[in-house]
Design a protein around this motif. Structure first.
Motif, PDB file in Angstrom:
ATOM      1  N   VAL A  68      20.406 -18.366   3.448  1.00 61.46           N
ATOM      2  CA  VAL A  68      21.455 -17.857   2.809  1.00 61.46           C
ATOM      3  C   VAL A  68      22.841 -17.452   3.629  1.00 61.46           C
ATOM      4  CG1 VAL A  68      19.909 -16.748   1.137  1.00 61.46           C
ATOM      5  CG2 VAL A  68      20.819 -15.254   2.738  1.00 61.46           C
ATOM      6  N   PHE A  69      23.930 -17.490   2.931  1.00 62.45           N
ATOM      7  CA  PHE A  69      25.370 -17.462   3.822  1.00 62.45           C
ATOM      8  C   PHE A  69      25.194 -16.169   4.458  1.00 62.45           C
ATOM      9  CE2 PHE A  69      29.925 -16.557   3.757  1.00 62.45           C
ATOM     10  CZ  PHE A  69      30.220 -17.673   4.667  1.00 62.45           C
ATOM     11  N   THR A  70      24.827 -14.931   3.992  1.00 60.37           N
ATOM     12  CA  THR A  70      24.951 -13.716   4.726  1.00 60.37           C
ATOM     13  C   THR A  70      24.190 -13.636   5.814  1.00 60.37           C
ATOM     14  OG1 THR A  70      23.113 -12.800   3.328  1.00 60.37           O
ATOM     15  CG2 THR A  70      25.312 -12.154   2.653  1.00 60.37           C
ATOM     16  N   GLU A  71      23.039 -14.428   5.875  1.00 57.74           N
ATOM     17  CA  GLU A  71      22.418 -14.661   7.295  1.00 57.74           C
ATOM     18  C   GLU A  71      23.004 -15.480   8.141  1.00 57.74           C
ATOM     19  OE1 GLU A  71      17.630 -14.035   5.705  1.00 57.74           O
ATOM     20  OE2 GLU A  71      18.528 -15.819   6.227  1.00 57.74           O
ATOM     21  N   TRP A  72      23.820 -16.683   7.699  1.00 60.77           N
ATOM     22  CA  TRP A  72      24.674 -17.402   8.582  1.00 60.77           C
ATOM     23  C   TRP A  72      25.622 -16.367   9.292  1.00 60.77           C
ATOM     24  CZ3 TRP A  72      24.112 -21.973  10.499  1.00 60.77           C
ATOM     25  CH2 TRP A  72      23.608 -23.157   9.997  1.00 60.77           C
ATOM     26  N   LEU A  73      26.264 -15.532   8.379  1.00 64.56           N
ATOM     27  CA  LEU A  73      27.362 -14.545   8.934  1.00 64.56           C
ATOM     28  C   LEU A  73      26.885 -13.768  10.042  1.00 64.56           C
ATOM     29  CD1 LEU A  73      29.077 -13.435   5.814  1.00 64.56           C
ATOM     30  CD2 LEU A  73      29.997 -14.984   7.481  1.00 64.56           C
ATOM     31  N   GLU A  74      25.526 -13.176   9.721  1.00 61.72           N
ATOM     32  CA  GLU A  74      24.863 -12.347  10.799  1.00 61.72           C
ATOM     33  C   GLU A  74      24.594 -13.232  11.971  1.00 61.72           C
ATOM     34  OE1 GLU A  74      22.557  -9.752   7.393  1.00 61.72           O
ATOM     35  OE2 GLU A  74      21.557 -11.220   8.515  1.00 61.72           O
ATOM     36  N   ASN A 117      20.843  -6.618  10.586  1.00 63.89           N
ATOM     37  CA  ASN A 117      20.364  -8.001  10.652  1.00 63.89           C
ATOM     38  C   ASN A 117      19.359  -7.969   9.829  1.00 63.89           C
ATOM     39  OD1 ASN A 117      19.215 -10.516  11.176  1.00 63.89           O
ATOM     40  ND2 ASN A 117      20.517 -10.625  13.204  1.00 63.89           N
ATOM     41  N   LYS A 118      19.454  -8.884   8.781  1.00 63.85           N
ATOM     42  CA  LYS A 118      18.392  -8.843   7.707  1.00 63.85           C
ATOM     43  C   LYS A 118      17.188  -9.440   8.222  1.00 63.85           C
ATOM     44  CE  LYS A 118      20.782  -8.044   3.504  1.00 63.85           C
ATOM     45  NZ  LYS A 118      22.312  -7.938   3.987  1.00 63.85           N
ATOM     46  N   ARG A 119      17.355 -10.152   9.202  1.00 61.77           N
ATOM     47  CA  ARG A 119      16.337 -10.962   9.610  1.00 61.77           C
ATOM     48  C   ARG A 119      15.599 -10.349  10.846  1.00 61.77           C
ATOM     49  NH1 ARG A 119      17.684 -16.792  11.242  1.00 61.77           N
ATOM     50  NH2 ARG A 119      19.515 -16.011  11.749  1.00 61.77           N
ATOM     51  N   GLN A 120      15.762  -8.941  10.967  1.00 63.39           N
ATOM     52  CA  GLN A 120      15.262  -8.404  12.061  1.00 63.39           C
ATOM     53  C   GLN A 120      13.662  -8.443  12.186  1.00 63.39           C
ATOM     54  OE1 GLN A 120      16.404  -4.445  11.698  1.00 63.39           O
ATOM     55  NE2 GLN A 120      18.044  -4.681  13.281  1.00 63.39           N
ATOM     56  N   THR A 121      13.152  -8.502  13.495  1.00 63.46           N
ATOM     57  CA  THR A 121      11.703  -8.591  13.672  1.00 63.46           C
ATOM     58  C   THR A 121      11.217  -7.332  12.940  1.00 63.46           C
ATOM     59  OG1 THR A 121      11.946  -7.758  15.854  1.00 63.46           O
ATOM     60  CG2 THR A 121      11.735  -9.919  15.786  1.00 63.46           C
ATOM     61  N   GLN A 122       9.942  -7.555  12.815  1.00 64.47           N
ATOM     62  CA  GLN A 122       9.259  -6.312  12.262  1.00 64.47           C
ATOM     63  C   GLN A 122       9.136  -5.312  13.284  1.00 64.47           C
ATOM     64  OE1 GLN A 122       7.698  -6.331   9.385  1.00 64.47           O
ATOM     65  NE2 GLN A 122       8.922  -8.433   9.168  1.00 64.47           N
ATOM     66  N   PRO A 123       8.808  -4.043  12.859  1.00 67.77           N
ATOM     67  CA  PRO A 123       8.960  -2.951  13.607  1.00 67.77           C
ATOM     68  C   PRO A 123       8.321  -2.956  14.930  1.00 67.77           C
ATOM     69  CG  PRO A 123       8.800  -2.145  11.453  1.00 67.77           C
ATOM     70  CD  PRO A 123       8.746  -3.687  11.293  1.00 67.77           C
ATOM     71  N   PHE A 124       7.041  -3.625  14.930  1.00 68.00           N
ATOM     72  CA  PHE A 124       6.086  -3.760  16.023  1.00 68.00           C
ATOM     73  C   PHE A 124       6.090  -5.165  16.497  1.00 68.00           C
ATOM     74  CE2 PHE A 124       4.655  -0.189  13.372  1.00 68.00           C
ATOM     75  CZ  PHE A 124       5.175   0.689  14.117  1.00 68.00           C
TER      76      PHE A 124
END
Lengths: 158, 158
Positions: free
Chosen positions: B130-136, A3-10
């Motif tokens: 972006v579309f890939t984030e919608w998919l996620e 998940n590219k929108r993951q929260t920061q590691p901390f």
């Protein structure tokens, strides 16, 4: 799953989850599962409605202590006890009253599930039967609440 | 990610999601993302509050048509419009009034997020860029609502 929108590691450090369950064995099981899936979070574990409300009220004077999510067992020990504490949480001043509540129960009765949503719980999780399923559930809970949707601020005076 | 409690392969067939958004481009984007992540679900897409409420009211006479989840854009086109329809949904008779509502918005303003929870939305999703984030996001929404927690029944007369 990435998940590219993951929260920061901390990003979850200093974040808290409140668990309200009258069964000590369930606390241990949930604690072990959360330590695996959400190790950065601090768990606040309470066995009774009084303990939970007392803790939440103490947050009014300390905004860094408020939990971002509440896991609430329905049968405490009766379901009326669960509804009462849900109602009491929802009646707390902002932002405490708006903290998402995940209702937990071994019951998969449609009327319990329906009433939980009707009374303002955010969702209803039928307690898994085995530990691996708890892990799967908390993994999804992490992805959903902390990496996908936006939680409300638990800071006072927003 | 695997989930041993996954729904049956055809478990989502005949299930419905209602989308309320006044932007046709967003509808297309959401439709494409949901077709990829939740291909079994039927999407009901509405552009206005009137269309959405009209559709929901039509469900009163046909329990198989009620959606299990509602995705509601906040700015329709103003946020007051979004709050009004959320209030109208919550005032519908059971089980329609208890359908989980995922509030959607491009806004990441803390006051919008806070108020959405305060007014009874189940959660708040900041619209991905972006579309890939919608998919996620829809992948997690699927895992959360259909493979992890229990949704309330949308059948009348429970």
């Amino acid at each position: 799953m990435t998940n590219k929108r993951q929260t920061q590691p901390f990003g979850l450090r200093n974040k808290k989850v409140l668990i309200i369950d009258d069964n000590a064995d369930q606390h241990l099981l949930i604690k072990n599962a959360m330590n695996r899936c959400l190790p950065e979070l601090k768990l606040v574990q309470t066995l009774t409605a009084d303990q939970a409300l007392s803790y939440l009220c103490s947050c009014i004077s300390d905004d860094w202590e408020a939990p971002e999510l509440i896991l609430l067992d329905l049968y405490l020990p009766t379901r009326e006890d669960g509804w009462q504490i849900l109602q009491a949480i929802r009646a707390l001043p902002a932002p405490l009253g708006h903290i998402p509540v995940v209702m937990l129960s071994s019951s998969n009765k449609p009327e319990d599930i329906q009433e939980a949503y009707q009374r303002g719980s955010s969702c209803y999780l039928v307690k898994p039967l085995v530990f691996t399923e708890w892990l799967e559930s908390f993994e999804i809970i992490r992805e959903y609440w902390w990496n996908t949707v936006a939680l409300p601020s638990v800071r006072f005076g927003l």
